[in-house]
Design a protein around this motif. Structure first.
Motif, PDB file in Angstrom:
ATOM      1  N   GLY A   1       5.152   9.048   2.564  1.00  0.00           N
ATOM      2  CA  GLY A   1       4.358   7.910   3.016  1.00  0.00           C
ATOM      3  C   GLY A   1       3.076   7.739   2.212  1.00  0.00           C
ATOM      4  O   GLY A   1       1.990   7.559   2.763  1.00  0.00           O
ATOM      5  N   LEU A   2       3.198   7.784   0.883  1.00  0.00           N
ATOM      6  CA  LEU A   2       2.004   7.731   0.028  1.00  0.00           C
ATOM      7  C   LEU A   2       1.772   6.333  -0.533  1.00  0.00           C
ATOM      8  O   LEU A   2       2.690   5.506  -0.608  1.00  0.00           O
ATOM      9  N   ASP A   3       0.546   6.110  -0.937  1.00  0.00           N
ATOM     10  CA  ASP A   3       0.142   4.812  -1.485  1.00  0.00           C
ATOM     11  C   ASP A   3       0.671   4.657  -2.919  1.00  0.00           C
ATOM     12  O   ASP A   3       0.418   5.497  -3.779  1.00  0.00           O
ATOM     13  N   PHE A   4       1.369   3.566  -3.153  1.00  0.00           N
ATOM     14  CA  PHE A   4       2.046   3.311  -4.427  1.00  0.00           C
ATOM     15  C   PHE A   4       1.062   3.323  -5.608  1.00  0.00           C
ATOM     16  O   PHE A   4       1.202   4.101  -6.553  1.00  0.00           O
ATOM     17  N   THR A   5       0.043   2.483  -5.537  1.00  0.00           N
ATOM     18  CA  THR A   5      -0.874   2.319  -6.667  1.00  0.00           C
ATOM     19  C   THR A   5      -1.722   3.571  -6.901  1.00  0.00           C
ATOM     20  O   THR A   5      -1.914   4.000  -8.044  1.00  0.00           O
ATOM     21  N   ILE A   6      -2.212   4.155  -5.825  1.00  0.00           N
ATOM     22  CA  ILE A   6      -3.067   5.339  -5.951  1.00  0.00           C
ATOM     23  C   ILE A   6      -2.310   6.508  -6.558  1.00  0.00           C
ATOM     24  O   ILE A   6      -2.813   7.202  -7.444  1.00  0.00           O
ATOM     25  N   GLU A   7      -1.070   6.711  -6.119  1.00  0.00           N
ATOM     26  CA  GLU A   7      -0.320   7.873  -6.623  1.00  0.00           C
ATOM     27  C   GLU A   7       0.024   7.722  -8.101  1.00  0.00           C
ATOM     28  O   GLU A   7      -0.009   8.688  -8.857  1.00  0.00           O
TER      29      GLU A   7
ATOM     30  N   ASP B   1       0.870  -1.166   0.000  1.00  0.00           N
ATOM     31  CA  ASP B   1       0.000   0.000   0.000  1.00  0.00           C
ATOM     32  C   ASP B   1       0.917   1.228   0.000  1.00  0.00           C
ATOM     33  O   ASP B   1       1.242   1.753  -1.057  1.00  0.00           O
ATOM     34  N   ILE B   2       1.360   1.637   1.189  1.00  0.00           N
ATOM     35  CA  ILE B   2       2.295   2.767   1.278  1.00  0.00           C
ATOM     36  C   ILE B   2       3.662   2.315   0.782  1.00  0.00           C
ATOM     37  O   ILE B   2       4.141   1.240   1.150  1.00  0.00           O
TER      38      ILE B   2
END
Ligand code: AMP
Ligand code: MG
Length: 486
Positions: A364-370, A265-266
């Motif tokens: 600390g961002l979400d891989f797929t969403i970003e 996620d992150i």
């Protein structure tokens, strides 16, 4: 019916043992992959639901089935175990699909075998659900992988920390030959069997190597290339295999043995999920180094086949694996660049990728969403006249560098946007959702499992009815560790 065309059975008997699957009280399929069955050319239309359930739980072996558990060894977390083998699996047989490709059909969780080492040879439904969802999702994301043909409950309790409902998974693979299969014979200094295995593997997977000056060197090179490309794909999607032991690495280059695997996620470059991976050996960022280490084990096995003089043999084999990192870098860049809409990547583009990833990690961002957000941003930029006004989010210098680069291509920004929509999935099998599907199934409800599979058949296409599968986990939903398949 299933028309088997078995070849593994023609190998010497030390390659496998014949086993009978165990009887279970109440076999029932909860998933069957019709689309895959069609691709394999299986015609099961004349069978009743009960007959199908009986076949894919091993209760009725179809005519021509081989029913074998295969021998292999393996390095587990770096420690060599000379005797592992299929302790809870059996090869039903091989089929040749209408496209001419040969596939293994294997049952997983069908009972004890001589390789079970005290284990029960069974599985509970949790790992069956996980492997079904994740392996099919990987396929639809374009990653080489084994596939899911069927999943069943057995009506039996399997004892882990507590009693759990038993399950059996049917897996399809282009073969089940692992690096550990080579290690099995190498450890026994059984050069004759090693040669039989290598020749079989070459004929089955890399027939072009036959024409090489030294087929075994060419084989190692091919396996290395496939492994490098595979790990590059995993990395570009934020996938962590979790147990890259040599017995879990197929020489076909398919992802195999989905145990404590997970999509991040992150984003964190050293993320570890597996509860048994205390040293972080199989962390996200280590995967290519481990693939390289595993390949060195395969190279070791091949020493007696390459040259009568073992020093010269070792040298030649080393030369074959030394380009692995360069191949990986190239494959990684290719897979990553596609996510940024870069059509013909150059080595400098790695800087763009790294700038984006560093930002994800720092914030600390979400891989797929970003990644998808970036793709959607580009799509909006193409459809609006005045994009780009409010964006000052730590990505400013990255975005300048990236826009300059995609602007230099001969392709239009519309084409860039389209490429990005096709390479940045909206949906991945998120761990907390897989967990939710498992928990619901334990309560007798398979609808989450079914919806998730439906959704993940088209991971790049946003659909409102699947909004729940887009979301990152709430803090209370975060899965911090995944457990081994058994
Ligand atoms: P894996 O975790 O799938 O890579 O399995 C590692 C080894 O343990 C393989 O030899 C498996 O066949 C064996 N194994 C895993 N679970 C069981 C089980 N429940 N019963 C017997 N053997 C098992
Ligand atoms: Mg395994």
């Amino acid at each position: 019916m299933i028309t088997f065309d078995n070849t593994y059975t023609s190998l010497p008997e030390k390659f496998y043992v014949k086993v009978q699957p165990e009887a279970v009280p109440h076999p029932q399929l909860f998933a069957f992959n019709d689309e895959l069955a069609r691709q394999l050319g299986l015609d099961l239309s004349s069978l009743s639901e009960e007959q199908r359930a009986a076949i894919f739980t091993g209760q009725a072996l179809p005519e021509g089935a081989s029913s074998l558990s295969l021998a292999y060894a393996g390095h587990q977390f770096g420690q060599f175990n000379p005797q592992l083998g299929d302790g809870r699996a059996l090869l039903l047989g091989e089929v040749v699909a209408p496209n001419g490709e040969r596939y293994d059909i294997q049952l997983k969780g069908s009972g004890a075998t001589p390789w079970s080492r005290g284990g029960d040879g069974k599985s509970w439904v949790g790992p069956v659900i996980r492997e079904y969802i994740v392996s099919e999702a990987m396929h639809h994301l374009g990653v080489p992988t084994t596939r899911a043909l069927a999943a069943a409950t057995t009506g039996e309790r399997v004892f882990r920390e507590s009693p759990l409902p038993g399950g059996i998974f049917t897996r399809v693979a282009s073969s089940h030959i692992r690096i550990g299969t080579f290690e099995y014979f190498a450890a026994r200094r059984d050069t004759e069997s090693l040669k039989i295995l290598a020749d079989y593997a070459i004929d089955r997977h890399y027939p072009q190597c036959r024409r090489a000056e030294n087929p075994y060197l060419a084989f190692l090179e091919e396996v290395g290339q496939r492994q490098a490309a595979l790990v590059a794909k995993w990395m570009s999607l934020g996938f962590i295999h979790g147990v890259m032991n040599t017995d879990n690495m197929a020489i076909s280059g398919e992802t195999i043995d989905y145990g404590p695997c997970a999509f991040m996620d992150i984003f964190s470059s050293q993320k570890v999920f597996s509860s048994i991976d205390r040293g972080g050996r199989y962390a996200y960022g280590n995967q290519i180094r481990i693939a390289q280490w595993n390949l060195a084990q395969l190279a070791n096995c091949l020493v007696p086949l390459v040259d009568a003089d073992s020093n010269s043999s070792v040298k030649k084999l080393q030369q074959c694996i030394s380009p692995l990192m360069d191949i990986y870098d190239e494959e990684w860049l290719k897979a990553m660049a596609a996510r940024f809409g870069i059509f013909e990547p150059r080595s400098e583009d790695a800087e763009i990728v790294q700038a984006f990833l560093s930002n994800l990690e720092e914030q600390g961002l979400d891989f797929t969403i970003e990644f998808r957000r970036l793709a959607d941003w580009m799509a909006r930029k193409c459809s609006e006249d005045s994009p780009d006004a409010t964006e000052d989010d730590g990505l400013k210098s990255f975005r300048e560098m990236w826009l300059r680069r995609v602007g230099q291509q001969s392709q239009s920004l519309e084409q860039v946007a389209q490429q990005m929509q096709q390479s940045n999935p909206v949906y991945i099998p998120r761990n907390h959702q897989v967990e939710r599907a498992i928990q619901a199934a334990l309560a007798g409800d398979f609808s989450v499992f079914e919806r998730m599979n439906d959704c993940l058949k088209k991971p790049f296409e946003k659909r409102d009815e699947f909004a729940e599968f887009e979301l990152a986990p709430e803090p209370r939903e975060v899965v911090t560790a995944t457990f081994c398949g058994t």
